[in-house]
Structure formats: C-alpha cells, structure tokens
Motif scaffolding. Structure first.
Motif, PDB file in Angstrom:
ATOM      1  N   ARG A 119       0.857  -1.183   0.000  1.00 23.47           N
ATOM      2  CA  ARG A 119       0.000   0.000   0.000  1.00 23.47           C
ATOM      3  C   ARG A 119       0.896   1.235   0.000  1.00 23.47           C
ATOM      4  N   VAL A 120       0.762   2.082  -0.998  1.00 26.03           N
ATOM      5  CA  VAL A 120       1.599   3.273  -1.124  1.00 26.03           C
ATOM      6  C   VAL A 120       1.055   4.384  -0.225  1.00 26.03           C
ATOM      7  N   SER A 121       1.967   5.119   0.396  1.00 27.83           N
ATOM      8  CA  SER A 121       1.580   6.254   1.228  1.00 27.83           C
ATOM      9  C   SER A 121       0.868   7.321   0.399  1.00 27.83           C
ATOM     10  N   LYS A 122      -0.115   7.963   0.993  1.00 24.41           N
ATOM     11  CA  LYS A 122      -0.860   9.007   0.283  1.00 24.41           C
ATOM     12  C   LYS A 122      -0.106  10.329   0.219  1.00 24.41           C
ATOM     13  N   SER A 123       0.902  10.488   1.065  1.00 22.69           N
ATOM     14  CA  SER A 123       1.558  11.792   1.123  1.00 22.69           C
ATOM     15  C   SER A 123       2.978  11.799   0.582  1.00 22.69           C
ATOM     16  N   LEU A 124       3.750  10.734   0.806  1.00 21.33           N
ATOM     17  CA  LEU A 124       5.167  10.701   0.439  1.00 21.33           C
ATOM     18  C   LEU A 124       5.879  11.959   0.915  1.00 21.33           C
ATOM     19  N   ALA A 125       5.621  12.318   2.171  1.00 20.89           N
ATOM     20  CA  ALA A 125       6.234  13.492   2.786  1.00 20.89           C
ATOM     21  C   ALA A 125       6.689  13.115   4.191  1.00 20.89           C
ATOM     22  N   PRO A 126       7.699  13.807   4.712  1.00 19.87           N
ATOM     23  CA  PRO A 126       8.184  13.485   6.061  1.00 19.87           C
ATOM     24  C   PRO A 126       7.107  13.694   7.117  1.00 19.87           C
ATOM     25  N   GLY A 127       7.190  12.887   8.169  1.00 19.00           N
ATOM     26  CA  GLY A 127       6.322  13.131   9.304  1.00 19.00           C
ATOM     27  C   GLY A 127       5.232  12.098   9.492  1.00 19.00           C
ATOM     28  N   PRO A 128       4.413  12.240  10.523  1.00 14.08           N
ATOM     29  CA  PRO A 128       3.400  11.240  10.895  1.00 14.08           C
ATOM     30  C   PRO A 128       2.237  11.131   9.930  1.00 14.08           C
ATOM     31  N   ASN A 130       2.266  10.210   7.135  1.00 17.01           N
ATOM     32  CA  ASN A 130       2.475   9.050   6.285  1.00 17.01           C
ATOM     33  C   ASN A 130       1.701   7.831   6.761  1.00 17.01           C
ATOM     34  N   ALA A 131       0.959   7.948   7.874  1.00 14.10           N
ATOM     35  CA  ALA A 131       0.194   6.808   8.384  1.00 14.10           C
ATOM     36  C   ALA A 131      -0.993   6.473   7.490  1.00 14.10           C
ATOM     37  N   ASP A 132      -1.326   7.335   6.533  1.00 14.99           N
ATOM     38  CA  ASP A 132      -2.472   7.100   5.664  1.00 14.99           C
ATOM     39  C   ASP A 132      -1.997   6.500   4.338  1.00 14.99           C
ATOM     40  N   PHE A 133      -2.655   5.424   3.895  1.00 11.55           N
ATOM     41  CA  PHE A 133      -2.216   4.704   2.712  1.00 11.55           C
ATOM     42  C   PHE A 133      -3.363   4.477   1.737  1.00 11.55           C
ATOM     43  N   PHE A 134      -2.992   4.314   0.472  1.00 11.83           N
ATOM     44  CA  PHE A 134      -3.957   3.861  -0.524  1.00 11.83           C
ATOM     45  C   PHE A 134      -4.201   2.369  -0.337  1.00 11.83           C
ATOM     46  N   GLY A 135      -5.112   1.801  -1.130  1.00 15.11           N
ATOM     47  CA  GLY A 135      -5.290   0.360  -1.145  1.00 15.11           C
ATOM     48  C   GLY A 135      -4.097  -0.311  -1.810  1.00 15.11           C
ATOM     49  N   PHE A 136      -4.100  -1.633  -1.862  1.00 14.00           N
ATOM     50  CA  PHE A 136      -2.990  -2.347  -2.481  1.00 14.00           C
ATOM     51  C   PHE A 136      -2.831  -1.917  -3.939  1.00 14.00           C
ATOM     52  N   SER A 188      -1.971   3.260  11.801  1.00 13.12           N
ATOM     53  CA  SER A 188      -3.134   3.792  12.514  1.00 13.12           C
ATOM     54  C   SER A 188      -4.457   3.450  11.847  1.00 13.12           C
ATOM     55  N   ILE A 189      -4.453   3.197  10.547  1.00 12.44           N
ATOM     56  CA  ILE A 189      -5.717   2.921   9.853  1.00 12.44           C
ATOM     57  C   ILE A 189      -6.218   1.503  10.093  1.00 12.44           C
ATOM     58  N   ASN A 190      -5.384   0.636  10.669  1.00 10.63           N
ATOM     59  CA  ASN A 190      -5.832  -0.723  10.989  1.00 10.63           C
ATOM     60  C   ASN A 190      -6.623  -0.721  12.296  1.00 10.63           C
ATOM     61  N   THR A 191      -7.743  -1.440  12.333  1.00 10.48           N
ATOM     62  CA  THR A 191      -8.499  -1.571  13.580  1.00 10.48           C
ATOM     63  C   THR A 191      -7.857  -2.586  14.515  1.00 10.48           C
ATOM     64  N   ASP A 192      -7.064  -3.485  13.945  1.00 11.32           N
ATOM     65  CA  ASP A 192      -6.352  -4.484  14.736  1.00 11.32           C
ATOM     66  C   ASP A 192      -4.892  -4.065  14.865  1.00 11.32           C
ATOM     67  N   ALA A 193      -4.530  -3.522  16.027  1.00 17.73           N
ATOM     68  CA  ALA A 193      -3.169  -3.026  16.234  1.00 17.73           C
ATOM     69  C   ALA A 193      -2.128  -4.134  16.261  1.00 17.73           C
TER      70      ALA A 193
END
Length: 320
Positions: A119-128, A130-136, A188-193
């Motif tokens: 899953r590729v990061s939605k931001s490709l920028a430094p910092g937190p 980056n916790a958000d991702f696209f689908g596979f 963070s986007i996973n419900t199962d840590a």
C-alpha cells in the motif's frame, strides 16, 4: 495441473538480450555475463541479487509513458508484451511491469521467492501524516536466501530501494544514494493493532526525517491480484499514473558498483539528481520538445501513432 502461464520463464535468447542491455555490450559478451551470474547464483546468490537489482534499475526506466503515448493507452502484464515493451523498445514500465519482468528473470535463474503487494503512502512526505495509505497498488518480491527473507523492489521510481533489504527487526539503516530501511509496526488505519506490516521508508540523510513510501505484508499475491491492481492504477481517473507523465532511470557511478542518482522526466521538466544535487536540464514547452527530449536523454524513439495518442489528453503540452 498448474497452468504454466502462471509461472512463466524466459528463453535463453531472451536472457542473453536482457543481459546484453544490463551490461551494455554485444550479445556474445552478454551471454558471458549471463553465465557469470548463473555461477554466482550458485556460489553467492545474495551478491548476484545485489548486482541484478542495481543494474536492472539503471537499465530499465520507471515509466507510465504508454498510458499517454499510445493508441491503446493500456498496460498488459503478458510476459512477452513486457519483454517487448521494456527490453526491446526501452519504454520502461511501472511496478507491476518492471518488477514483473524482474520476477521472470529471477525465476529463470533459479531464485526462490514469491511476489507480494504493498500500500503506497498518500503523502510521500516526512512526518506522521504518512500513516495514511492507498489500497494495495504496488508490487514487490520477497526473495529467500539461506532462510533469510529480502524485500526486492525494482519498480517504485526515484524513491525506490536500490538494493535488497533484509526483512528482520532491528536491522541497521542502509546508506547509499539516500538512506533506506525496513521497519515493522502497526499503522493507525488498521483496527487491529496487532497487525504489523513492514514499512519501506527513506530519507536524504541522517539529519532528515523519514518518509514512509509504502507498507506491505509477508503474504504471497497471485497473478489475479496484480491484474486487479494494474487495472485500477492504469485506468482509474484518480490514479496518479493517468494524471501525469513520469519517466525516470537510476544512474550507476563510474565504478558501476553503486547507484549515484537518477535522471527524470516529470511532466514537462528534465532533471538530474546526483548524490543529492538536483539540476534542471531542460524545460519542455511543446509536445515536439518532449518527444525530442525522450530521444535525446533516454534513447526512446516513439512511433508516429504513439505520439498522436496524447492528443486531447490533459497531459498533452499545449503549445500557445
């Protein structure tokens, strides 16, 4: 009985042609290089893998060119189509194409591995953020040597890894043209840590923040999975590959034993990055200039029907 198309290999003639490009030599010398690598796969497979990945990304561009310069504007994952497009035409490809081609080379040479998806990061920028991702939507390979797993990727473009990375916790960062590492932690986007995917990340140097490029799980993906991923990436209007043109290739250093930078066409700009020093080589003001730049800087010769394919698209350079 297993369908042979699901596990394709290349012929001896195709491998010689591939290695002739890899080492920029005539077919006779390419066959000798192929024999050297075949021996190395037996005696030191990890060194062979390092050499193959380094030379592959410095030979075959990361590109979405045919989605804009073609009459069909589609991506085929057929092995012979991949070979013709990437090896014989030099048009490059994105992850499922470049890594797909490399996958067949590794299989033909006898490596043990399986493909997986990221899953590729939605931001490709430094910092937190980056916790958000696209689908596979990204393809990688997991190569097994002496019971140790390595993540291998030849299809992420200018921020992609330039060597195999060990899939093991607490591995030291890898330094090269830029710094790279694999870390395993929950997102963070996973419900199962308890789920902890591997994350590939990079940074310019030790004084810079890490950028998480993508995450992936240690599971095998099937050809059908990549077919679904390829359709969305190549056809969906929200895909970045349908919205802009990228054509980039890594550059070997003088000794040809490491990567020192990359050469890139991004939309209407040609630029080079050598050891972190970025220089704009050319600003392109028309379609004629972009087609000529592809020939001048990348030795890509587009056919008339391919050039006409971009007419009317949003990615066409409009001449005022």
């Amino acid at each position: 009985m297993e369908d042979p198309f699901r596990r394709p290999t290349f012929t001896r003639e195709q491998l010689i042609q591939y290695f002739s490009l890899l080492y920029r030599c005539e077919p006779e010398a390419g066959e000798s290089k192929l024999k050297e690598i075949e021996l190395l796969v037996t005696s030191d497979p990890l060194e062979a893998l390092f050499q193959l990945q380094r030379r592959h990304i410095a030979t075959f561009p990361f590109s979405n060119l045919v989605l804009h310069y073609s009459h069909h504007q589609t991506i085929s994952l057929d092995p012979d189509v991949l070979f013709h497009k990437i090896v014989e035409r030099g048009l490059g490809g994105y992850c499922v194409e470049n890594t797909g081609l490399f996958e067949i080379v590794l299989r033909t040479l006898g490596f043990q591995f399986y493909p997986s998806g990221g899953r590729v990061s939605k931001s490709l920028a430094p910092g937190p953020e980056n916790a958000d991702f696209f689908g596979f939507g990204h393809k990688i390979l997991i190569v097994i040597i002496d019971k140790i797993k390595y993540m291998v990727d030849v299809g992420f473009g200018p921020q992609g890894p330039t060597q195999p990375l060990v899939m093991r916790d607490d591995e030291p960062d890898v330094s090269g043209f830029f710094q790279m590492s694999l870390v395993r932690k929950s997102i963070s986007i996973n419900t199962d840590a308890a789920q902890r995917p591997w994350q590939y990340r990079y940074r310019k140097d030790t004084d810079s923040e890490w950028v998480v490029a993508y995450c992936f799980y240690d599971i095998e993906f099937l050809p059908e999975d990549f077919g679904v991923m390829n359709w969305w990436t190549s056809q969906h209007p929200r895909s970045g590959f349908t919205q802009g043109i990228i054509f980039t290739i890594f550059l070997l250093n003088e000794a040809e034993d490491d990567i020192e930078g990359n050469l890139m066409l991004l939309k209407d700009v040609i630029k080079v990055n050598r050891n972190g020093n970025v220089e704009i080589l050319k600003n392109l003001k028309s379609e004629e200039e972009r087609v000529a730049a592809l020939k001048e800087f990348f030795n890509v010769h587009l056919q008339p029907m391919e050039i006409r394919g971009i007419r009317g698209k949003s990615t066409e350079i409009k001449t005022v």
